[in-house]
Design an enzyme around this catalytic site. Sequence first.
Site, PDB file in Angstrom:
ATOM      1  N   ASN A  30       1.029  -1.432  -0.033  1.00 56.18           N
ATOM      2  CA  ASN A  30       0.171   0.036   0.156  1.00 56.18           C
ATOM      3  C   ASN A  30       1.052   1.049   0.018  1.00 56.18           C
ATOM      4  O   ASN A  30       0.389   2.197  -0.451  1.00 56.18           O
ATOM      5  CB  ASN A  30      -0.899   0.063   1.146  1.00 56.18           C
ATOM      6  CG  ASN A  30      -1.813   1.341   1.532  1.00 56.18           C
ATOM      7  OD1 ASN A  30      -2.444   1.602   0.731  1.00 56.18           O
ATOM      8  ND2 ASN A  30      -1.062   2.144   2.465  1.00 56.18           N
ATOM      9  N   THR A  83      -6.725  12.051   1.747  1.00 53.41           N
ATOM     10  CA  THR A  83      -5.787  11.672   2.640  1.00 53.41           C
ATOM     11  C   THR A  83      -4.631  12.747   2.235  1.00 53.41           C
ATOM     12  O   THR A  83      -4.922  13.831   1.668  1.00 53.41           O
ATOM     13  CB  THR A  83      -5.043  10.333   2.049  1.00 53.41           C
ATOM     14  OG1 THR A  83      -4.393  10.428   0.664  1.00 53.41           O
ATOM     15  CG2 THR A  83      -6.024   9.315   2.086  1.00 53.41           C
ATOM     16  N   TYR A 126       5.520   9.426 -10.167  1.00 56.48           N
ATOM     17  CA  TYR A 126       4.253   8.648  -9.282  1.00 56.48           C
ATOM     18  C   TYR A 126       3.517   7.594 -10.051  1.00 56.48           C
ATOM     19  O   TYR A 126       3.210   6.836 -10.104  1.00 56.48           O
ATOM     20  CB  TYR A 126       3.327   9.573  -8.408  1.00 56.48           C
ATOM     21  CG  TYR A 126       2.426   8.878  -7.538  1.00 56.48           C
ATOM     22  CD1 TYR A 126       2.655   8.540  -6.283  1.00 56.48           C
ATOM     23  CD2 TYR A 126       0.948   8.719  -8.200  1.00 56.48           C
ATOM     24  CE1 TYR A 126       1.659   7.536  -5.807  1.00 56.48           C
ATOM     25  CE2 TYR A 126      -0.078   8.166  -7.379  1.00 56.48           C
ATOM     26  CZ  TYR A 126       0.302   7.526  -6.185  1.00 56.48           C
ATOM     27  OH  TYR A 126      -0.582   7.028  -5.433  1.00 56.48           O
ATOM     28  N   LYS A 165       3.344   3.666 -10.387  1.00 56.64           N
ATOM     29  CA  LYS A 165       2.041   2.893 -10.345  1.00 56.64           C
ATOM     30  C   LYS A 165       1.830   2.193 -11.904  1.00 56.64           C
ATOM     31  O   LYS A 165       1.378   1.090 -11.694  1.00 56.64           O
ATOM     32  CB  LYS A 165       0.972   3.895 -10.206  1.00 56.64           C
ATOM     33  CG  LYS A 165       0.767   4.430  -8.784  1.00 56.64           C
ATOM     34  CD  LYS A 165       0.675   3.677  -7.529  1.00 56.64           C
ATOM     35  CE  LYS A 165       0.737   4.058  -6.386  1.00 56.64           C
ATOM     36  NZ  LYS A 165       0.883   3.062  -5.156  1.00 56.64           N
TER      37      LYS A 165
END
Length: 258
Positions: A91, A200, A163, A167
């Site tokens: 995660n 978040t 990023y 991913k």
Amino acid sequence: MSHPQHLTILTGASRGMGLAMAEQMLSPDRLLLCISRNTNDALEATAKRANAPLTQWSQDLADTAGAAKRLQVWLQAQAPKSLASATLINNAGVLTTIGPLESAPTDGLINALRVGLEAPMLLTAAFLRVTGEWVNTGWRGPRKVLNISSGLGRHAMAGQASYCAAKAGMDHFTRGSALDEAEKPFGAKLVSLAPGVIDTDMQTQLRAGDPAQFPALARFIGLKEQGQLSSPEQAAKQVLAWLDRPDFGAQPVADVRD
């Protein structure tokens, strides 16, 4: 004889959706190992109240080889006959400085790729290696790897090339490893899952970006203002429900919104 426990390993468990997942998985019949840069005292207290087995490691996942070795040694010390299943949830992830690739600090790029791609690959390799040895001795519990991906791995965005790359790499190594495991009689099931857009610290970081460096800024501000962000608790519930699906692994790259 005690009832077999479910073994779950979770990275990035000290805050955000990772913390929400850890809280929702706490149970007397689950052996939960949480790996994060920092441990969480409140999670520890919650586990004790629930009589739920919890181990927390303070581990910098940028030390990819060290983290993988530590996990391998720990897994080798477990007794598979006492376990009903084994699951790894990768995660953890980090953003670099928001802006074009050439403006990102070199150490930030290295850290983002180590934590976001290299660590999940090495941890997955260690997990598959040891649990595969369990299978070879006759253990037949289900083995699962759930990689927490992002829509940005499938649809690029200006200002976060590292990023997006991490991913996208996570998605594709999941596909490759799933093919490897499908060749084995009792192979593990792997899924790289996009969890939707979640409220978040990462979203806060994106909304604080410089509009001159981050063309997508208005979109992320709009998502917040229009109430389109899932809470960490909602997202965790959806992700864990996907993990429990009977067809987990049939679609190695997926999105909770599908």
